[in-house]
Design a protein around this motif. Structure first.
Motif, PDB file in Angstrom:
ATOM      1  N   GLU A  84       0.831  -1.210   0.000  1.00 23.70           N
ATOM      2  CA  GLU A  84       0.000   0.000   0.000  1.00 23.70           C
ATOM      3  C   GLU A  84       0.865   1.258   0.000  1.00 23.70           C
ATOM      4  O   GLU A  84       0.598   2.193  -0.756  1.00 23.70           O
ATOM      5  N   TYR A  85       1.895   1.275   0.818  1.00 23.77           N
ATOM      6  CA  TYR A  85       2.777   2.449   0.872  1.00 23.77           C
ATOM      7  C   TYR A  85       3.519   2.612  -0.454  1.00 23.77           C
ATOM      8  O   TYR A  85       3.613   3.714  -0.994  1.00 23.77           O
ATOM      9  N   ARG A  86       4.035   1.511  -0.985  1.00 20.18           N
ATOM     10  CA  ARG A  86       4.741   1.588  -2.276  1.00 20.18           C
ATOM     11  C   ARG A  86       3.809   2.074  -3.379  1.00 20.18           C
ATOM     12  O   ARG A  86       4.204   2.850  -4.240  1.00 20.18           O
ATOM     13  N   ARG A  87       2.553   1.626  -3.352  1.00 19.58           N
ATOM     14  CA  ARG A  87       1.581   2.074  -4.345  1.00 19.58           C
ATOM     15  C   ARG A  87       1.345   3.575  -4.225  1.00 19.58           C
ATOM     16  O   ARG A  87       1.313   4.298  -5.201  1.00 19.58           O
ATOM     17  N   PHE A  88       1.168   4.046  -2.996  1.00 22.40           N
ATOM     18  CA  PHE A  88       0.930   5.472  -2.778  1.00 22.40           C
ATOM     19  C   PHE A  88       2.107   6.301  -3.302  1.00 22.40           C
ATOM     20  O   PHE A  88       1.918   7.269  -4.030  1.00 22.40           O
ATOM     21  N   ILE A  89       3.320   5.923  -2.934  1.00 22.54           N
ATOM     22  CA  ILE A  89       4.508   6.659  -3.379  1.00 22.54           C
ATOM     23  C   ILE A  89       4.636   6.583  -4.899  1.00 22.54           C
ATOM     24  O   ILE A  89       4.924   7.584  -5.563  1.00 22.54           O
ATOM     25  N   GLY A  90       4.398   5.418  -5.447  1.00 19.83           N
ATOM     26  CA  GLY A  90       4.473   5.269  -6.897  1.00 19.83           C
ATOM     27  C   GLY A  90       3.512   6.176  -7.634  1.00 19.83           C
ATOM     28  O   GLY A  90       3.888   6.879  -8.574  1.00 19.83           O
ATOM     29  N   ARG A  91       2.279   6.189  -7.184  1.00 17.10           N
ATOM     30  CA  ARG A  91       1.255   6.975  -7.880  1.00 17.10           C
ATOM     31  C   ARG A  91       1.304   8.453  -7.521  1.00 17.10           C
ATOM     32  O   ARG A  91       1.258   9.311  -8.388  1.00 17.10           O
ATOM     33  N   SER A  92       1.366   8.759  -6.243  1.00 20.01           N
ATOM     34  CA  SER A  92       1.221  10.147  -5.804  1.00 20.01           C
ATOM     35  C   SER A  92       2.516  10.946  -5.829  1.00 20.01           C
ATOM     36  O   SER A  92       2.469  12.165  -5.851  1.00 20.01           O
ATOM     37  N   VAL A  93       3.649  10.268  -5.800  1.00 21.99           N
ATOM     38  CA  VAL A  93       4.920  10.991  -5.808  1.00 21.99           C
ATOM     39  C   VAL A  93       5.683  10.750  -7.109  1.00 21.99           C
ATOM     40  O   VAL A  93       5.977  11.695  -7.844  1.00 21.99           O
ATOM     41  N   ILE A  94       5.969   9.494  -7.427  1.00 20.98           N
ATOM     42  CA  ILE A  94       6.821   9.225  -8.588  1.00 20.98           C
ATOM     43  C   ILE A  94       6.120   9.573  -9.902  1.00 20.98           C
ATOM     44  O   ILE A  94       6.677  10.316 -10.720  1.00 20.98           O
ATOM     45  N   LEU A  95       4.919   9.041 -10.132  1.00 22.64           N
ATOM     46  CA  LEU A  95       4.232   9.369 -11.382  1.00 22.64           C
ATOM     47  C   LEU A  95       3.909  10.858 -11.471  1.00 22.64           C
ATOM     48  O   LEU A  95       4.016  11.458 -12.544  1.00 22.64           O
ATOM     49  N   SER A  96       3.515  11.464 -10.358  1.00 22.93           N
ATOM     50  CA  SER A  96       3.260  12.905 -10.365  1.00 22.93           C
ATOM     51  C   SER A  96       4.537  13.678 -10.670  1.00 22.93           C
ATOM     52  O   SER A  96       4.503  14.705 -11.358  1.00 22.93           O
ATOM     53  N   SER A  97       5.683  13.203 -10.178  1.00 22.94           N
ATOM     54  CA  SER A  97       6.963  13.860 -10.459  1.00 22.94           C
ATOM     55  C   SER A  97       7.333  13.744 -11.936  1.00 22.94           C
ATOM     56  O   SER A  97       7.832  14.702 -12.536  1.00 22.94           O
ATOM     57  N   LEU A  98       7.094  12.578 -12.513  1.00 25.46           N
ATOM     58  CA  LEU A  98       7.360  12.412 -13.948  1.00 25.46           C
ATOM     59  C   LEU A  98       6.485  13.360 -14.764  1.00 25.46           C
ATOM     60  O   LEU A  98       6.962  14.044 -15.671  1.00 25.46           O
ATOM     61  N   ARG A  99       5.212  13.387 -14.427  1.00 25.15           N
ATOM     62  CA  ARG A  99       4.282  14.272 -15.138  1.00 25.15           C
ATOM     63  C   ARG A  99       4.701  15.729 -14.968  1.00 25.15           C
ATOM     64  O   ARG A  99       4.720  16.495 -15.929  1.00 25.15           O
ATOM     65  N   ASP A 100       5.040  16.103 -13.757  1.00 26.66           N
ATOM     66  CA  ASP A 100       5.450  17.468 -13.480  1.00 26.66           C
ATOM     67  C   ASP A 100       6.706  17.831 -14.277  1.00 26.66           C
ATOM     68  O   ASP A 100       6.806  18.928 -14.823  1.00 26.66           O
ATOM     69  N   SER A 101       7.648  16.910 -14.362  1.00 22.86           N
ATOM     70  CA  SER A 101       8.909  17.224 -15.036  1.00 22.86           C
ATOM     71  C   SER A 101       8.723  17.481 -16.528  1.00 22.86           C
ATOM     72  O   SER A 101       9.500  18.213 -17.118  1.00 22.86           O
ATOM     73  N   VAL A 102       7.693  16.903 -17.142  1.00 16.00           N
ATOM     74  CA  VAL A 102       7.475  17.135 -18.576  1.00 16.00           C
ATOM     75  C   VAL A 102       6.425  18.206 -18.864  1.00 16.00           C
ATOM     76  O   VAL A 102       6.419  18.783 -19.941  1.00 16.00           O
ATOM     77  N   ARG A 103       5.549  18.508 -17.915  1.00 16.59           N
ATOM     78  CA  ARG A 103       4.470  19.474 -18.166  1.00 16.59           C
ATOM     79  C   ARG A 103       4.715  20.858 -17.573  1.00 16.59           C
ATOM     80  O   ARG A 103       4.201  21.838 -18.095  1.00 16.59           O
ATOM     81  N   ALA A 104       5.442  20.935 -16.476  1.00 18.23           N
ATOM     82  CA  ALA A 104       5.607  22.219 -15.791  1.00 18.23           C
ATOM     83  C   ALA A 104       6.636  23.086 -16.513  1.00 18.23           C
ATOM     84  O   ALA A 104       7.392  22.621 -17.354  1.00 18.23           O
ATOM     85  N   SER A 105       6.639  24.349 -16.134  1.00 20.37           N
ATOM     86  CA  SER A 105       7.509  25.313 -16.812  1.00 20.37           C
ATOM     87  C   SER A 105       8.895  25.371 -16.168  1.00 20.37           C
ATOM     88  O   SER A 105       9.242  26.327 -15.491  1.00 20.37           O
ATOM     89  N   TYR A 106       9.677  24.306 -16.380  1.00 20.86           N
ATOM     90  CA  TYR A 106      11.060  24.236 -15.919  1.00 20.86           C
ATOM     91  C   TYR A 106      11.994  24.602 -17.073  1.00 20.86           C
ATOM     92  O   TYR A 106      11.614  24.501 -18.244  1.00 20.86           O
ATOM     93  N   THR A 107      13.224  24.936 -16.743  1.00 21.82           N
ATOM     94  CA  THR A 107      14.242  25.080 -17.778  1.00 21.82           C
ATOM     95  C   THR A 107      14.549  23.678 -18.296  1.00 21.82           C
ATOM     96  O   THR A 107      14.282  22.681 -17.606  1.00 21.82           O
ATOM     97  N   PRO A 108      15.136  23.567 -19.469  1.00 25.74           N
ATOM     98  CA  PRO A 108      15.472  22.222 -19.972  1.00 25.74           C
ATOM     99  C   PRO A 108      16.368  21.436 -19.012  1.00 25.74           C
ATOM    100  O   PRO A 108      16.182  20.230 -18.843  1.00 25.74           O
ATOM    101  N   ASP A 109      17.320  22.090 -18.364  1.00 25.35           N
ATOM    102  CA  ASP A 109      18.188  21.390 -17.406  1.00 25.35           C
ATOM    103  C   ASP A 109      17.415  20.916 -16.182  1.00 25.35           C
ATOM    104  O   ASP A 109      17.607  19.792 -15.716  1.00 25.35           O
TER     105      ASP A 109
END
Length: 176
Positions: free
Chosen positions: A125-150
């Protein structure tokens, strides 16, 4: 669920109950109950200063994990008592960077889990939560948010490095 007026209603609660705070925390981690505050009524005595967070994303989950960790009993109402209306331009739909908020979710939910049941940190359950709410959200954020390319490359690599065969991101019975 969304009704005909485009209002979100309460999702069906897990069967049974009342539950201990530990059981409610497990339901949150497993995705058996939503991590939103808008469908929860919380006793004022559980709302200490440490519950509140400045995180812009998933702050509800931080608050609920903390509240469930200190609750002795969690009870469920089956009928909707109020509705959530989505507002255009809401924070959840914005493209603002969220890496700081996601790091806080990671740390604060871990704290709550360790406070109520340390072995739970190794659970599916904890691994699922971290996977979905932190890791997948981080991946999505890294490609959708307004960051510099680096920044985008660094954030994407950091999130991607956390993906393992032991980190489930979806459970057949979990709610999305």
């Amino acid at each position: 669920r969304v009704d005909s007026a485009n209002r979100r209603t309460l999702m069906p609660a897990p069967n049974g109950g009342p539950w201990s705070g530990r059981e409610a925390l497990r339901f949150l981690l497993a995705g058996s109950t939503t991590g939103h505050l808008w469908n929860k009524l919380i006793r004022r005595s559980l709302l200490h200063d440490d519950v509140y967070t400045a995180a812009r994303l998933h702050s509800d989950q931080i608050m609920l994990a903390t509240i469930f960790a200190r609750a002795t009993t969690v009870t469920v109402l089956r009928q909707p008592v109020y509705f959530y209306e989505e507002v255009e331009g809401s924070n959840i739909r914005s493209r603002r960077p969220r890496s700081d908020s996601l790091a806080e979710v990671d740390a604060r939910v871990r704290e709550a889990v360790l406070a109520v049941d340390p072995p739970l940190i190794k659970s599916r359950e904890y691994r699922r939560f971290i996977g979905r709410s932190v890791i997948l959200s981080s991946l999505r954020d890294s490609v959708r948010a307004s960051y510099t390319p680096d920044q985008r490359a660094t954030n994407f690599a950091a999130a991607r490095s956390r993906i393992t065969l032991r980190v489930p991101t979806r459970s057949p019975r979990a709610r999305s």
